[in-house]
Structure formats: structure tokens, C-alpha cells
Design a protein around this motif. Sequence first.
Motif, PDB file in Angstrom:
ATOM      1  N   HIS A   1       0.823  -1.204   0.000  1.00 30.08           N
ATOM      2  CA  HIS A   1       0.000   0.000   0.000  1.00 30.08           C
ATOM      3  C   HIS A   1       0.864   1.265   0.000  1.00 30.08           C
ATOM      4  O   HIS A   1       0.491   2.271  -0.618  1.00 30.08           O
ATOM      5  CB  HIS A   1      -0.965  -0.030   1.191  1.00 30.08           C
TER       6      HIS A   1
ATOM      7  N   GLY B   1      -8.392   6.124   0.837  1.00 26.00           N
ATOM      8  CA  GLY B   1      -8.815   4.875   0.218  1.00 26.00           C
ATOM      9  C   GLY B   1      -7.754   3.787   0.329  1.00 26.00           C
ATOM     10  O   GLY B   1      -8.059   2.628   0.649  1.00 26.00           O
TER      11      GLY B   1
ATOM     12  N   HIS C   1      -8.225   0.593   2.820  1.00 24.23           N
ATOM     13  CA  HIS C   1      -8.181  -0.752   2.245  1.00 24.23           C
ATOM     14  C   HIS C   1      -7.189  -1.625   3.002  1.00 24.23           C
ATOM     15  O   HIS C   1      -7.461  -2.798   3.294  1.00 24.23           O
ATOM     16  CB  HIS C   1      -7.801  -0.656   0.761  1.00 24.23           C
TER      17      HIS C   1
ATOM     18  N   LEU D   1      -8.720  -2.687   6.358  1.00 25.18           N
ATOM     19  CA  LEU D   1      -9.780  -3.681   6.213  1.00 25.18           C
ATOM     20  C   LEU D   1      -9.240  -5.078   5.942  1.00 25.18           C
ATOM     21  O   LEU D   1      -9.903  -6.075   6.254  1.00 25.18           O
ATOM     22  CB  LEU D   1     -10.730  -3.268   5.078  1.00 25.18           C
ATOM     23  N   GLN D   2      -8.031  -5.157   5.384  1.00 25.11           N
ATOM     24  CA  GLN D   2      -7.457  -6.460   5.069  1.00 25.11           C
ATOM     25  C   GLN D   2      -6.833  -7.160   6.277  1.00 25.11           C
ATOM     26  O   GLN D   2      -6.680  -8.374   6.278  1.00 25.11           O
ATOM     27  CB  GLN D   2      -6.384  -6.309   3.989  1.00 25.11           C
TER      28      GLN D   2
END
Length: 295
Positions: free
Chosen positions: A249, A275, A279, A282-283
Motif C-alpha cells: 500500500h 482509500g 483498504h 480492512l485487510q
Amino acid sequence: MDKPDFQHSSPAPALSVIVVAADSGPDLRDCVRLILACQLPLELILVDNDSRDGVPPAIARARQDDERLKVVYSHRNIGFGPAVNLGAKQASGPSLLILNPDCLPGEDDLRRLLAVQAAHPKAGLIGAVVCDADGRPDPASWRRDPLLHRALNTLLGRPGETVEIDREIPTELIQAEAVSGALMLLTREMFERLGGFDEKYFLHCEDLDLCRRVRDIGYQVLLAGDVRVTHGKGSSSRHRPIFVSRHKHRGMWRWFRKHDPAARNPALAAAVWLGIWGHFALQIPGQLWRRARSE
């Protein structure tokens, strides 16, 4: 009087293969064995990014009499791109093959890639189609720049350019925006002209960045669609999924800031930052659950 030295020396390498290992396990042994079985005049530069599995030094001991193998120890995990740059400093061949330790090209594959390079002087970087064990091509073999407007079109199912290429990967030589970083061939002259990998990427997106910079100076990125190479995908990352995901990321954010015109808009840049890191967050639960199941 000293005895004359009759030790046979290998011919000058036509190809320098650079492999970066980070707890890559048995896949690395297979990769080294396959490369050193080639009759091509080559050298293999293995850069160990502080592996704890003992495999790189074991390979060095087992093949200590093969002067084609050079093992370079970084003594800490400096990241993929910096490790390739470190290996490239040891390279003496006119061509560099950057190869993942779980990627298994045969001699015919290497010869075909070198033939493409020789026949296309405007080819700055050449990739192959990487496939899983069943021969299914990885879509990452043929990629586009992950520009924001393309990502939004992909996410929302809108018409227009998307990040994903929804066509079957061709079996002939084609131009591409980007190819898989699992296998990339370029001349040492081109690599040095580019300054190697951008070392501000630790892991992931540095291959997209390199492909983009090749195109930015007027050279082509080519995909040799007829060269199909087995790729295990992720042998070094399975042990540390959150660590790898964080750097993936980070790489996405750096690529966006460096290459996407949308990054000039502060509001869009802030939305993209949220974003990307949303993300990532959330992973994490799923990654922790999968790691716990595998232990």
C-alpha cells in the motif's frame, strides 16, 4: 618457483541473472538449479535480504566451486528494489534478468528473451507471461498504469479505460504499459541510465515505476507473449502478510504521487490516501485469521 595456474575460467557472461531472496525456501533452490543448468554464458547474482531459513548460505556452500554464482548478503531486509540495485553493482553481463526466486524459466525461455532484445533496439524492458502451476497466465503479466480514472472505471464498472485488461493475453510479441516484475529483462546500460529501481519503494509497485520510466524516456516495454514461465507467486510473502501488505500500500501511494496527474489535486490526493490506507486496514483481520489457520 610458483606453479602455473591452470584453473579454467568461465567465458564472460552474456546475461546476469539477479535473484533477491527473503526466506524464499525450497523455491529458491529450484530457481538456482534451473538457472545454473543453462548452457548460456551467464552469471547468477543471489542477493540475500536477511533470510532466516538458511537457504542462501546453504546454496553458497553447495555450489562454492561454481564461479558463475555470486551470493551477496545485505544483512538486513533493505527491500526488493534496493536489493536488485545492490546485485546489479556486481553484474558484469551486458543484459540483466531480474527474476523472482519462485519463477522458473528454462534455457529456451532465456534464449528467446535475449533474441527479442537483440532484434528490438528500442525495447527498454521485456517481460514474459508468468503462469501458475497449471499453466494459467497471471493477468499481472500484461498491465496498465493504475491511474485514478482507470481505477474508478474498474471499480464502478464504467465505460472507458480501466486498469484491468479484459482480453486474453496474446501469444505474440506486443507492446505493453507494464509487465510482471517477476521476470524483467533489460540491458545493463538501460538499467544504469534509469538509475536502477527507485529505492523509496520497499516492496511492490517498483516494477510499475520502472516500466513507466522506461516509456517516459522514449523506449518500449514489450511482452513476449510466446514465453510462458511458471511462477509460484508469493513464496517470500506468505510468512509476513501484514508486513508485505503495508509496503504494498505504501508503494501504491508513492506511485500515485509520482506518476498520476490526479495527485496534483489536493482533495483527490487526500481521498486516494484515505482509500489506500482504509483498504489496508480492512485487510488486516482476514490476514491475521489466515495466518493463524496456517500455523
